[in-house]
Design an enzyme around this catalytic site. Structure first.
Site, mmCIF file in Angstrom:
data_model
loop_
_atom_site.group_PDB
_atom_site.id
_atom_site.type_symbol
_atom_site.label_atom_id
_atom_site.label_comp_id
_atom_site.label_asym_id
_atom_site.label_seq_id
_atom_site.Cartn_x
_atom_site.Cartn_y
_atom_site.Cartn_z
ATOM 1 N N GLN A 1 45.747 3.006 2.415
ATOM 2 C CA GLN A 1 46.070 2.483 1.132
ATOM 3 C C GLN A 1 45.223 3.422 0.629
ATOM 4 O OE1 GLN A 1 45.371 -1.568 0.206
ATOM 5 N NE2 GLN A 1 46.432 -1.268 -1.299
ATOM 6 N N GLY A 2 46.184 4.147 -0.804
ATOM 7 C CA GLY A 2 45.213 4.931 -1.740
ATOM 8 C C GLY A 2 46.158 3.981 -3.286
ATOM 9 N N TYR A 3 45.152 3.334 -3.783
ATOM 10 C CA TYR A 3 45.057 2.925 -5.083
ATOM 11 C C TYR A 3 43.601 3.305 -5.745
ATOM 12 C CZ TYR A 3 49.043 0.148 -4.366
ATOM 13 O OH TYR A 3 50.782 -0.793 -3.937
ATOM 14 N N SER A 4 42.808 2.159 -5.057
ATOM 15 C CA SER A 4 41.924 2.253 -5.829
ATOM 16 C C SER A 4 41.029 3.837 -5.831
ATOM 17 C CB SER A 4 40.567 1.483 -5.234
ATOM 18 O OG SER A 4 40.628 0.580 -5.104
ATOM 19 N N GLU B 1 49.004 -8.744 0.196
ATOM 20 C CA GLU B 1 47.537 -7.919 0.749
ATOM 21 C C GLU B 1 46.419 -8.855 0.068
ATOM 22 O OE1 GLU B 1 44.136 -4.249 0.262
ATOM 23 O OE2 GLU B 1 46.012 -4.912 -1.743
ATOM 24 N N SER C 1 38.999 -8.306 -7.525
ATOM 25 C CA SER C 1 38.149 -8.922 -7.844
ATOM 26 C C SER C 1 38.611 -9.998 -7.840
ATOM 27 C CB SER C 1 37.103 -8.162 -8.569
ATOM 28 O OG SER C 1 37.532 -8.178 -10.168
ATOM 29 N N GLU D 1 36.947 -12.216 -9.939
ATOM 30 C CA GLU D 1 37.106 -12.293 -11.319
ATOM 31 C C GLU D 1 38.630 -11.685 -12.412
ATOM 32 O OE1 GLU D 1 33.045 -12.319 -10.131
ATOM 33 O OE2 GLU D 1 35.146 -10.710 -10.022
#
Length: 399
Positions: A126-129, A244, A382, A384
């Site tokens: 997965q290429g997200y962050s 996810e 996250s 939060e």
């Protein structure tokens, strides 16, 4: 924990348990039970066994080669696999990309990529962050510029789990910088063997290197590898993230972890009595078990809704938050129950090559698991940020 299942559901549970008894390799089960790292070959072996049975993609429709199980069947299967210490199926192709292609992909993409996911021909990551775009994913900067029959991709992705094993990566890329951030993102499928891609490992606190940086330098990607429409990738990304976050809850694995904590606490002594009889420890154990039972019921409701064709909404954020808190609490209880046996946590201990203390209860890997699972409250958005999504969605105004 026990629920009221129908006769058919009990029969299904028995079928799954018999299958696992007959087909789960003992050496794989022991690796999982003892917390040792699984190799790519280990994952692929279990993947192939489940695929041969037709059980690899329980959430996929039959038209795409899935088992099309209902929510209760999937819940029972996950529980049984966790109890048997089966390897967890790598989710990127099956639980993330697969549903996106089934809903938004072209017929040609579905016919080409979905069978390859099932056969194991492709291992997806997965290429997200990105370094500056984690929970604030919409600020991503990896660019894709259309150049005739190709997109030219430049940029960097990070925290790419198991990217060292992957031959394919699905990426969010920026295709329009002149519009609102969410409106200029596209969803691309990229071959990791394409010139210009470099994978660099990131060594974690537990000594492992399961995550990576992925760099793109003038990487040419065929335009037919665009999923859906250009600049609509944010819609597809949100759909994928709900799946996810629901999967991150890991109910079955928390149940197996809780059972392991109980075993440790019965054998370890504190003040001349088994640790499980210590009032403070017993109270924490009871609270996490209550929370896990409640989450299990909630998970069934949400998965039922997804099985009816509805993508999970804010509920997936709730599951993500609660699921990670529960798993981290179980890890902490296991570490406390293990006592001095939890001290080794270097990669050598994870691999089973460094055991400085006699460890009759197999408690050595719990510290590594504790440190590794600190990430659960960060990745997938996250906790939060998930709380902010919950508040905005349920108290007025949508994120």
């Amino acid at each position: 924990m026990d629920l009221s299942y129908s006769d058919a559901e009990w029969a299904f549970r028995t079928e799954v348990e018999q299958f696992l008894t007959q087909n789960l390799p003992a050496e794989l089960s022991e690796k999982v039970r003892s917390g040792r790292a699984l190799t790519k070959a280990d994952h692929e072996r279990w993947h192939a066994i489940l695929n041969a049975q037709g059980w690899l993609a329980p959430n996929w429709p039959r038209e795409f080669g899935g088992a099309e199980w209902n929510a209760v069947q999937r819940h029972l299967f996950e529980e049984a696999c966790a109890r048997a210490h089966a390897p967890r199926i790598v989710p990127f192709g099956l639980s993330m990309l697969g549903p996106v292609l089934q809903k938004f992909g072209s017929k040609a993409q579905q016919e080409h990529w979905l069978p390859r996911i099932l056969s194991g021909q492709d291992w997806w990551c997965q290429g997200y962050s990105e370094p500056g775009a984690g929970s604030d994913l919409a600020s991503l900067q990896t660019s894709a510029v259309c150049d005739g029959a190709h997109y030219v991709v430049n940029g960097q992705k990070t925290w790419t789990t198991l990217g060292q094993h992957a031959n394919m990566i699905f990426c969010l890329v920026r295709t329009d910088k002149s519009v609102k951030q969410q409106e200029g993102i596209s969803f691309l499928l990229i071959d990791m063997a394409t010139p210009g891609i470099e994978v660099r490992p990131i060594v974690l606190l537990d000594g492992g290197a399961e995550v990576n940086e992925v760099w793109f330098t003038d990487v040419r990607v065929p335009v037919e590898n665009l999923v859906g429409e250009e600049n609509k990738g944010w819609t597809y990304a949100k759909y994928l993230l709900t799946h996810e976050r629901t999967n991150i809850a890991g109910v079955g694995f928390s149940q197996a972890g809780l059972a392991a904590v109980k075993r440790l606490a019965r054998s370890e002594m504190a003040g001349g009595r088994p640790l499980i009889e210590n009032p403070h420890f017993a109270a924490r154990l009871a609270q996490v078990e209550i929370d896990l039972m409640a989450m299990s019921t909630t998970n069934l409701r949400i998965v039922s809704r997804a099985a009816a064709g509805q993508a999970p909404g804010v509920e997936s954020s709730m599951l993500k938050v609660k699921g990670t808190i529960i798993r981290q609490e179980i890890n902490d209880l296991a570490r406390r129950a293990a006592g001095v046996y939890a001290m080794p946590f270097a990669s050598e201990a994870v691999e089973g090559t460094n055991d400085p203390l006699p460890d009759p209860n197999g408690a050595g890997p719990v510290a590594g698991q504790y440190f590794n699972n600190r990430k659960l409250s960060i990745f997938g958005g996250s906790n939060e940020i998930q709380r902010e999504i919950i508040a905005k969605t349920t108290l007025g105004g949508r994120p």
